[in-house]
Design a protein around this motif. Structure first.
Motif, PDB file in Angstrom:
ATOM      1  N   ASP A  14       0.823  -1.211   0.000  1.00  0.00           N
ATOM      2  CA  ASP A  14       0.000   0.000   0.000  1.00  0.00           C
ATOM      3  C   ASP A  14       0.859   1.265   0.000  1.00  0.00           C
ATOM      4  OD1 ASP A  14      -2.408  -1.471  -0.019  1.00  0.00           O
ATOM      5  OD2 ASP A  14      -2.306  -1.706   2.163  1.00  0.00           O
ATOM      6  N   GLY A  15       1.966   1.226  -0.732  1.00  0.00           N
ATOM      7  CA  GLY A  15       2.812   2.408  -0.892  1.00  0.00           C
ATOM      8  C   GLY A  15       3.728   2.718   0.273  1.00  0.00           C
ATOM      9  N   ARG A  16       3.799   1.815   1.263  1.00  0.00           N
ATOM     10  CA  ARG A  16       4.649   2.070   2.433  1.00  0.00           C
ATOM     11  C   ARG A  16       5.518   0.855   2.742  1.00  0.00           C
ATOM     12  NH1 ARG A  16       1.212   4.633   7.054  1.00  0.00           N
ATOM     13  NH2 ARG A  16       3.213   5.476   7.705  1.00  0.00           N
ATOM     14  N   ILE A  17       6.674   1.106   3.311  1.00  0.00           N
ATOM     15  CA  ILE A  17       7.619   0.045   3.627  1.00  0.00           C
ATOM     16  C   ILE A  17       7.176  -0.661   4.907  1.00  0.00           C
ATOM     17  CG2 ILE A  17      10.019  -0.447   4.246  1.00  0.00           C
ATOM     18  CD1 ILE A  17      10.730   2.121   2.583  1.00  0.00           C
ATOM     19  N   THR A  18       6.919  -1.961   4.781  1.00  0.00           N
ATOM     20  CA  THR A  18       6.459  -2.750   5.927  1.00  0.00           C
ATOM     21  C   THR A  18       7.547  -3.680   6.462  1.00  0.00           C
ATOM     22  OG1 THR A  18       5.600  -4.478   4.469  1.00  0.00           O
ATOM     23  CG2 THR A  18       4.055  -2.721   5.154  1.00  0.00           C
ATOM     24  N   ARG A  19       8.582  -3.929   5.653  1.00  0.00           N
ATOM     25  CA  ARG A  19       9.698  -4.780   6.090  1.00  0.00           C
ATOM     26  C   ARG A  19      11.008  -4.096   5.715  1.00  0.00           C
ATOM     27  NH1 ARG A  19       9.294  -9.810   3.318  1.00  0.00           N
ATOM     28  NH2 ARG A  19       8.024 -10.564   5.049  1.00  0.00           N
ATOM     29  N   HIS A  20      11.952  -4.094   6.668  1.00  0.00           N
ATOM     30  CA  HIS A  20      13.298  -3.535   6.461  1.00  0.00           C
ATOM     31  C   HIS A  20      14.265  -4.495   7.144  1.00  0.00           C
ATOM     32  CE1 HIS A  20      16.816  -1.010   7.316  1.00  0.00           C
ATOM     33  NE2 HIS A  20      16.384  -0.163   6.402  1.00  0.00           N
ATOM     34  N   HIS A  21      14.853  -5.401   6.370  1.00  0.00           N
ATOM     35  CA  HIS A  21      15.812  -6.367   6.893  1.00  0.00           C
ATOM     36  C   HIS A  21      17.169  -6.043   6.286  1.00  0.00           C
ATOM     37  CE1 HIS A  21      12.750  -9.784   7.975  1.00  0.00           C
ATOM     38  NE2 HIS A  21      12.441  -8.617   8.506  1.00  0.00           N
ATOM     39  N   LEU A  22      18.118  -5.646   7.117  1.00  0.00           N
ATOM     40  CA  LEU A  22      19.444  -5.245   6.657  1.00  0.00           C
ATOM     41  C   LEU A  22      20.478  -6.249   7.134  1.00  0.00           C
ATOM     42  CD1 LEU A  22      21.297  -3.147   5.277  1.00  0.00           C
ATOM     43  CD2 LEU A  22      21.405  -1.957   7.474  1.00  0.00           C
ATOM     44  N   TYR A  23      21.286  -6.705   6.215  1.00  0.00           N
ATOM     45  CA  TYR A  23      22.389  -7.629   6.506  1.00  0.00           C
ATOM     46  C   TYR A  23      23.670  -6.909   6.120  1.00  0.00           C
ATOM     47  CZ  TYR A  23      18.298 -10.590   6.275  1.00  0.00           C
ATOM     48  OH  TYR A  23      17.042 -11.105   6.467  1.00  0.00           O
ATOM     49  N   GLU A  24      24.581  -6.747   7.075  1.00  0.00           N
ATOM     50  CA  GLU A  24      25.803  -5.994   6.823  1.00  0.00           C
ATOM     51  C   GLU A  24      26.962  -6.588   7.605  1.00  0.00           C
ATOM     52  OE1 GLU A  24      24.857  -2.029   8.144  1.00  0.00           O
ATOM     53  OE2 GLU A  24      24.730  -2.629  10.218  1.00  0.00           O
ATOM     54  N   ASN A  25      28.141  -6.047   7.410  1.00  0.00           N
ATOM     55  CA  ASN A  25      29.338  -6.523   8.094  1.00  0.00           C
ATOM     56  C   ASN A  25      29.338  -5.968   9.519  1.00  0.00           C
ATOM     57  OD1 ASN A  25      31.876  -7.225   8.985  1.00  0.00           O
ATOM     58  ND2 ASN A  25      32.930  -6.550   7.132  1.00  0.00           N
ATOM     59  N   SER A  26      28.566  -6.591  10.381  1.00  0.00           N
ATOM     60  CA  SER A  26      28.405  -6.079  11.749  1.00  0.00           C
ATOM     61  C   SER A  26      29.696  -6.182  12.558  1.00  0.00           C
ATOM     62  CB  SER A  26      27.265  -6.786  12.467  1.00  0.00           C
ATOM     63  OG  SER A  26      27.470  -8.180  12.464  1.00  0.00           O
ATOM     64  N   LEU A  27      30.559  -7.125  12.251  1.00  0.00           N
ATOM     65  CA  LEU A  27      31.834  -7.243  12.969  1.00  0.00           C
ATOM     66  C   LEU A  27      32.711  -6.024  12.698  1.00  0.00           C
ATOM     67  CD1 LEU A  27      33.774  -8.776  14.761  1.00  0.00           C
ATOM     68  CD2 LEU A  27      34.586 -10.001  12.728  1.00  0.00           C
ATOM     69  N   SER A  28      32.811  -5.611  11.453  1.00  0.00           N
ATOM     70  CA  SER A  28      33.607  -4.433  11.102  1.00  0.00           C
ATOM     71  C   SER A  28      33.073  -3.182  11.792  1.00  0.00           C
ATOM     72  CB  SER A  28      33.612  -4.236   9.581  1.00  0.00           C
ATOM     73  OG  SER A  28      34.288  -3.053   9.218  1.00  0.00           O
ATOM     74  N   ILE A  29      31.754  -3.059  11.851  1.00  0.00           N
ATOM     75  CA  ILE A  29      31.127  -1.899  12.481  1.00  0.00           C
ATOM     76  C   ILE A  29      31.381  -1.918  13.995  1.00  0.00           C
ATOM     77  CG2 ILE A  29      28.938  -0.709  12.925  1.00  0.00           C
ATOM     78  CD1 ILE A  29      28.040  -1.828  10.146  1.00  0.00           C
ATOM     79  N   ALA A  30      31.228  -3.079  14.634  1.00  0.00           N
ATOM     80  CA  ALA A  30      31.473  -3.200  16.075  1.00  0.00           C
ATOM     81  C   ALA A  30      32.922  -2.886  16.401  1.00  0.00           C
ATOM     82  CB  ALA A  30      31.100  -4.596  16.564  1.00  0.00           C
ATOM     83  N   GLU A  31      33.855  -3.382  15.592  1.00  0.00           N
ATOM     84  CA  GLU A  31      35.276  -3.105  15.827  1.00  0.00           C
ATOM     85  C   GLU A  31      35.571  -1.613  15.694  1.00  0.00           C
ATOM     86  OE1 GLU A  31      37.181  -5.754  13.049  1.00  0.00           O
ATOM     87  OE2 GLU A  31      37.180  -7.422  14.479  1.00  0.00           O
ATOM     88  N   ALA A  32      34.919  -0.935  14.774  1.00  0.00           N
ATOM     89  CA  ALA A  32      35.132   0.503  14.597  1.00  0.00           C
ATOM     90  C   ALA A  32      34.569   1.298  15.772  1.00  0.00           C
ATOM     91  CB  ALA A  32      34.505   0.974  13.285  1.00  0.00           C
ATOM     92  N   CYS A  33      33.564   0.762  16.458  1.00  0.00           N
ATOM     93  CA  CYS A  33      32.971   1.444  17.606  1.00  0.00           C
ATOM     94  C   CYS A  33      33.754   1.196  18.903  1.00  0.00           C
ATOM     95  CB  CYS A  33      31.522   0.999  17.798  1.00  0.00           C
ATOM     96  SG  CYS A  33      30.404   1.625  16.541  1.00  0.00           S
ATOM     97  N   ALA A  34      34.583   0.154  18.918  1.00  0.00           N
ATOM     98  CA  ALA A  34      35.317  -0.197  20.135  1.00  0.00           C
ATOM     99  C   ALA A  34      36.474   0.787  20.366  1.00  0.00           C
ATOM    100  CB  ALA A  34      35.864  -1.616  20.038  1.00  0.00           C
ATOM    101  N   PRO A  35      36.632   1.229  21.613  1.00  0.00           N
ATOM    102  CA  PRO A  35      37.729   2.187  21.899  1.00  0.00           C
ATOM    103  C   PRO A  35      39.105   1.571  21.669  1.00  0.00           C
ATOM    104  CG  PRO A  35      36.324   1.824  23.838  1.00  0.00           C
ATOM    105  CD  PRO A  35      35.833   0.937  22.749  1.00  0.00           C
TER     106      PRO A  35
END
Length: 152
Positions: free
Chosen positions: A131-152
């Motif tokens: 009906d013209g609107r987004i009902t599902r948003h499933h994102l698959y990404e390199n979560s390890l790389s992102i977590a490592e970049a957030c770690a001090p």
């Protein structure tokens, strides 16, 4: 391999638009609103209730459960608060639309503001438009790389 034909849907005018075309148009609007940082438009594009999936990652402040249009649209703002906008890159390699579903694949990269560390990797995004609107948003990404970049 079988091929499904798209079932036409009637738009507000008398023109009949195939479902996949309507899905593609909404996803293109979504991408344009993301690029422009238009959270108001993003809220309008998301359904009231959204099936949001993104691997939980406690080390990453912008990754958290979401389910409402406002929460989903806010993810963009939170991402920009925690990353360096000038370093954000995303390339779209594939955009498939079949009926109400769309799959986008590409690569993304960025820098976490608090640590100065970079992340990068491939992504796949599965969206469903009803009906013209987004009902599902499933994102698959390199979560390890992102977590490592957030770690001090």
């Amino acid at each position: 391999m079988s091929v499904k034909s798209a079932t036409p849907t009637t738009s507000s005018s008398t023109t009949v638009v195939p479902v996949a075309e309507a899905t593609r148009a909404v996803v293109q609007e979504f991408l344009a609103a993301r690029m422009a940082g238009d959270t108001g438009r993003l809220v309008a594009l998301f359904a009231d209730e959204v099936d949001w999936l993104l691997a939980e990652n406690p080390a990453v402040p912008w990754i958290r459960p979401r389910s409402t249009a406002a929460e989903c649209a806010a993810q963009f703002t939170e991402l920009m608060e925690h990353t360096v906008p000038e370093d954000a890159r995303a390339s779209l390699d594939t955009f498939l639309a079949d009926g109400t579903d769309a799959v986008l694949m590409g690569h993304l990269s960025g820098t976490v503001r608090a640590t100065g560390k970079s992340f990068e990797g491939p992504f796949a995004l599965h969206l469903t438009v009803e009906d013209g609107r987004i009902t599902r948003h499933h994102l698959y990404e390199n979560s390890l790389s992102i977590a490592e970049a957030c770690a001090p």
